[in-house]
Motif scaffolding. Structure first.
Motif, PDB file in Angstrom:
ATOM      1  N   GLY A 168       0.813  -1.218   0.000  1.00 26.72           N
ATOM      2  CA  GLY A 168       0.000   0.000   0.000  1.00 26.72           C
ATOM      3  C   GLY A 168       0.839   1.256   0.000  1.00 26.72           C
ATOM      4  N   SER A 206       3.554   3.737  -3.508  1.00 31.31           N
ATOM      5  CA  SER A 206       3.513   4.972  -4.268  1.00 31.31           C
ATOM      6  C   SER A 206       3.636   6.200  -3.361  1.00 31.31           C
ATOM      7  N   ARG A 207       3.518   5.982  -2.077  1.00 33.55           N
ATOM      8  CA  ARG A 207       3.596   7.124  -1.164  1.00 33.55           C
ATOM      9  C   ARG A 207       5.048   7.369  -0.795  1.00 33.55           C
ATOM     10  N   SER A 208       5.559   8.551  -1.119  1.00 33.34           N
ATOM     11  CA  SER A 208       6.960   8.808  -0.865  1.00 33.34           C
ATOM     12  C   SER A 208       7.141   9.355   0.548  1.00 33.34           C
ATOM     13  N   ARG A 265      11.183  12.527  -0.706  1.00 34.54           N
ATOM     14  CA  ARG A 265      10.591  13.627  -1.454  1.00 34.54           C
ATOM     15  C   ARG A 265      11.536  14.816  -1.488  1.00 34.54           C
ATOM     16  N   LYS A 304      -7.026  32.573  -7.826  1.00 35.91           N
ATOM     17  CA  LYS A 304      -6.982  31.202  -8.325  1.00 35.91           C
ATOM     18  C   LYS A 304      -8.216  30.440  -7.869  1.00 35.91           C
ATOM     19  N   TYR A 333      -8.672  27.554  -6.556  1.00 34.34           N
ATOM     20  CA  TYR A 333      -8.746  26.817  -5.304  1.00 34.34           C
ATOM     21  C   TYR A 333      -9.291  27.701  -4.175  1.00 34.34           C
ATOM     22  N   ARG A 373      -4.744  29.205   5.852  1.00 28.11           N
ATOM     23  CA  ARG A 373      -4.530  27.809   5.500  1.00 28.11           C
ATOM     24  C   ARG A 373      -4.380  27.611   3.994  1.00 28.11           C
ATOM     25  N   HIS A 374      -5.044  28.440   3.200  1.00 24.79           N
ATOM     26  CA  HIS A 374      -4.950  28.245   1.751  1.00 24.79           C
ATOM     27  C   HIS A 374      -3.904  29.148   1.116  1.00 24.79           C
ATOM     28  N   ILE A 375      -4.017  30.456   1.374  1.00 26.52           N
ATOM     29  CA  ILE A 375      -3.192  31.394   0.626  1.00 26.52           C
ATOM     30  C   ILE A 375      -1.775  31.488   1.204  1.00 26.52           C
ATOM     31  N   PRO A 420       0.352  29.455   2.740  1.00 26.69           N
ATOM     32  CA  PRO A 420       1.385  28.478   2.356  1.00 26.69           C
ATOM     33  C   PRO A 420       1.899  28.679   0.934  1.00 26.69           C
ATOM     34  N   ASN A 421       1.117  29.312   0.082  1.00 31.23           N
ATOM     35  CA  ASN A 421       1.544  29.529  -1.292  1.00 31.23           C
ATOM     36  C   ASN A 421       2.358  30.799  -1.475  1.00 31.23           C
ATOM     37  N   GLY A 477       7.423  30.769  -0.649  1.00 37.79           N
ATOM     38  CA  GLY A 477       8.615  30.801  -1.488  1.00 37.79           C
ATOM     39  C   GLY A 477       9.301  32.157  -1.507  1.00 37.79           C
ATOM     40  N   ALA A 495      -5.014  25.261 -11.313  1.00 38.99           N
ATOM     41  CA  ALA A 495      -5.221  26.338 -10.350  1.00 38.99           C
ATOM     42  C   ALA A 495      -6.295  25.992  -9.322  1.00 38.99           C
ATOM     43  N   SER A 496      -7.073  24.948  -9.591  1.00 35.17           N
ATOM     44  CA  SER A 496      -8.215  24.696  -8.718  1.00 35.17           C
ATOM     45  C   SER A 496      -7.875  23.800  -7.534  1.00 35.17           C
ATOM     46  N   LEU A 497      -6.646  23.266  -7.507  1.00 36.92           N
ATOM     47  CA  LEU A 497      -6.238  22.468  -6.357  1.00 36.92           C
ATOM     48  C   LEU A 497      -5.069  23.172  -5.671  1.00 36.92           C
ATOM     49  N   ASN A 498      -5.176  23.370  -4.381  1.00 35.81           N
ATOM     50  CA  ASN A 498      -4.111  24.048  -3.651  1.00 35.81           C
ATOM     51  C   ASN A 498      -2.832  23.209  -3.717  1.00 35.81           C
ATOM     52  N   ARG A 548      -0.185  23.149  -2.158  1.00 41.79           N
ATOM     53  CA  ARG A 548       0.494  22.808  -0.903  1.00 41.79           C
ATOM     54  C   ARG A 548      -0.286  21.794  -0.084  1.00 41.79           C
ATOM     55  N   TRP A 549      -1.433  21.374  -0.579  1.00 41.15           N
ATOM     56  CA  TRP A 549      -2.258  20.425   0.182  1.00 41.15           C
ATOM     57  C   TRP A 549      -2.175  19.046  -0.451  1.00 41.15           C
ATOM     58  N   ARG A 571     -13.682  16.256  -4.916  1.00 42.80           N
ATOM     59  CA  ARG A 571     -13.889  17.302  -3.918  1.00 42.80           C
ATOM     60  C   ARG A 571     -15.306  17.870  -4.011  1.00 42.80           C
TER      61      ARG A 571
END
Lengths: 320, 339
Positions: A13, A16-18, A23, A210, A212, A229-231, A233-234, A237, B112-115, B117-118, B177
């Motif tokens: 199982g 495939s999970r690194s 990574r 975007k 997401y 939580r969404h923006i 982390p992006n 960089g 663009a529709s999937l974050n 970093r998640w 999702r």
């Protein structure tokens, strides 16, 4: 350690999970790092400086903060390899008989401590400021960014001198010494946060359009959750690039302010105060008090600048 | 209009205009500058298990309709109602949340529709958390695995990041999702336009399959009539912010009425080479800031007459059930049937 990845991939199982380690080793960032000699050199140098600063008490017996550990009778000794130098003092001594090597090691500590703390402060405030400004947009954004513009119109050194001057006037004499460092950190943070705020804001303006983010809005998540939580982390960089380069700049600002007498109290050794002390003796032939801390400062700033430069190129998708 | 059973989704006379100057004016009551009228009086209904496709060239307002339906944009006028409840009147997250759960969206750009970093598992689990649909951690991961299998991915994919997948696989993640909150209605904004042709069919089949199995209502936005043919029960043709033709998919493909629909159909490549004469669309979509007077299609229309340049044609329903907004078509039917 070498057997570990093989064991992992044998599990059905899990195949495939690194793992995080694999990574990282396979990441573009690490590959780009391995291919860049400048990055490896800068990184090595930075690690050396960090270790030296942390391990200072174990490298030298002398503690510049403890007057009992040094002797004014051996003041202004030249480096060990010159005539009159002593093996005990590899890089010579200063005007009070303190070992220059010990001074530099402890000075590195102060300089890097001020650098880390001021950048951490500037980054956290600037990030939240830019995040809110970019995310909310409209009038809030206009007002917040004009505040940032006003801040940016003052040269960093001037801001730091101003805050230092105010602190000196406002604080009683006894507290000046103890709060000197805090004032320095605060002053550098105040002069740097706008950079972080602007960078984060511009990233947020791109990210928030975007899809997401739209998806998160369709789930009626709290705006704070979307932001953090969404923006957020992006936007990491460009933030890391900025933090690395500005860490070097903060150390330089610390040295400048200390050299001007507005930073670290003169009794505390930092790279800036050492260069200042040595500057008084430079023309009497005692060059080592200035030169060695100066070289240390140059190498330190060079290492982190190189690292930041490489990081900026490595994280820039257009250059890959 | 208020029948015994309320339609799952009802869109009534939606209007949406976007200001052209995005800058902030210093006046509090800002003077109305030029606007782009993206959506100009669009109405339709979709029932449970029905799929409606909105088709039109880029800039015709079809994506804006999708965003108005999902609530990402607020209409300037008109309303959207779900199961008979006017959602446009509601405001605030607390009031809207229950409807958000029932209506989800699959986006156009799978990159663009999937974050980025998640992890995929976290992305699919987000609606489950957001709408409090699972009691425990184990329930959440069980549901995520179920969804992954449902869209044709493997359960091991939950631990990966979006960049490890191809466009088609990402679109499957996006669909998983959207399904995670057990919606009754799915809005798909050009879900295949960013994909390779070979993958497009897979995604379309998956959507059609899920729609049949889950009894979903579907609003499908596309610029490609050929793509929507297999998916839709109903088709709406949009031009410059207006519906110009609306009806059953088979009727529209068999007997396109509006000249624009006919021109669109002529652009579909025909492998059988039946030798039907083609009239490719000439010209470009007019500037939506200053749309032409009368029928908005008149500058490109081969049938345009004087009346088309002055009067906006009303929607006329023909015996076949197709509604068309065209003077020429209305005239043709008007002669045989009393207007």
């Amino acid at each position: 350690m070498t057997a570990e990845p093989a064991v992992m991939s044998d599990r059905p199982g899990e195949s495939s999970r690194s793992t995080p380690k694999v990574r990282f080793l396979e990441s573009d960032l690490f590959r780009s790092f391995r291919r860049s000699p400048a990055a490896i050199l800068a990184f090595g140098l930075a690690i050396v400086f960090i270790v030296l600063a942390l391990a200072a008490p174990y490298i030298t017996q002398q503690n510049p903060y403890d007057p009992a550990s040094y002797d004014i009778m051996v003041s202004n000794l030249p480096p060990a390899w010159m005539a009159g130098g002593e093996r005990e003092f590899l890089l010579g001594t200063d005007d009070q008989g303190r070992s220059l090597l010990a001074l530099i090691l402890y000075g590195l500590r102060i300089s890097m401590f001020v650098g880390v703390l001021s950048i951490a402060l500037a980054m956290s405030f600037g990030t939240v400021f830019g995040l809110v400004s970019g995310f909310l947009g409209g009038w809030v954004d206009v007002v917040m960014m004009r505040i940032a513009d006003i801040q940016l119109s003052f040269p960093p050194i001037l801001v730091a001198l101003l805050i230092d001057g105010i602190a000196r006037a406002a604080l009683p004499a006894g507290q000046r010494e103890t709060l000197g460092l805090a004032v320095l950190v605060f002053a550098i943070a105040v002069s740097k946060w706008v950079l972080f705020a602007r960078t984060v804001r511009s990233s947020v303006m791109v990210e928030k359009r975007k899809e997401y983010v739209d998806a998160a809005r369709l789930m009626f998540r709290h705006p704070a959750a979307v932001m953090f939580r969404h923006i957020l982390p992006n936007t990491i960089g460009p933030l890391m690039v900025l933090a690395t380069i500005n860490f070097a700049m903060a150390i330089l600002t610390e040295a400048t302010l200390s050299f001007l007498g507005a930073g670290v109290p003169p009794t505390t050794p930092s790279l800036g105060t050492l260069i200042k002390i040595g500057n008084d003796y430079l023309f009497s032939g005692v060059w080592w008090i200035t030169i060695f801390p100066g070289i240390t400062l140059i190498l330190l700033v060079f290492a982190f600048n190189m690292l930041g430069d490489w990081l900026r190129d490595a994280l820039n998708p257009r250059l890959q | 209009m208020n029948g015994p059973t309320k339609p799952l989704l009802q869109v009534h006379d939606l209007y949406k205009a976007f200001p052209l100057s995005s800058g902030i004016s210093l006046m509090p009551g800002r003077a109305k500058g030029p606007t782009v009228k993206a959506v100009n009086g669009v109405s339709f209904e979709v029932d449970r298990g029905q799929a409606l496709s909105l088709v039109g060239e880029s800039g015709c307002g079809k994506s804006t309709v999708a965003k108005l339906v999902t609530g990402l944009h607020r209409p300037d006028a008109g309303y959207v109602s779900i199961n008979g409840t006017n959602v446009t009147e509601l405001s605030g997250r607390r009031q809207l949340r229950p409807f958000g759960r029932r209506l989800q969206m699959v986006f156009q750009d799978p990159f663009a529709s999937l974050n980025p970093r998640w992890r995929v598992g976290e992305i699919i689990a987000e609606p489950i958390h957001a709408f409090s649909l699972a009691a425990s951690r184990a329930d959440v991961s069980r549901r995520v695995e179920e969804l992954l299998i449902q869209v044709g991915l493997s359960t091991a994919d939950a631990g990966k990041y979006p960049h490890e997948f191809s466009g088609g696989q990402r679109q499957r993640i996006s669909i998983a999702r959207a399904l995670a909150s057990e919606p009754e209605f799915l809005v798909c904004d050009e879900p295949t336009s960013a994909l390779d042709v070979s993958v497009q069919a897979q995604i379309l089949n998956l959507l059609k399959d899920l729609q049949d199995r889950l009894g979903l209502g579907l609003l499908f936005i596309s610029h490609n009539l050929a793509v929507v043919y297999h998916v839709s029960d109903l088709i709406g043709i949009m031009y410059l912010g207006r519906l110009v033709e609306f009806g059953r998919a088979d009727e529209i493909f068999a007997q396109p009425q509006h000249p624009y629909t006919r021109l669109l159909l002529d652009t579909i490549p025909d492998l059988e080479m039946r030798g039907r004469s083609r009239a490719p669309i000439s010209g470009e979509v007019p500037n939506p800031i200053s749309p032409p007077d009368g029928c908005v299609f008149n500058p490109r229309c081969p049938l345009a007459r004087d009346v088309c340049r002055t009067e906006l044609p009303p929607m006329v329903t023909m015996p076949s059930g197709t509604s068309t907004a065209c003077h020429a078509v209305a005239n043709r039917w008007g002669t045989s049937e009393a207007h």
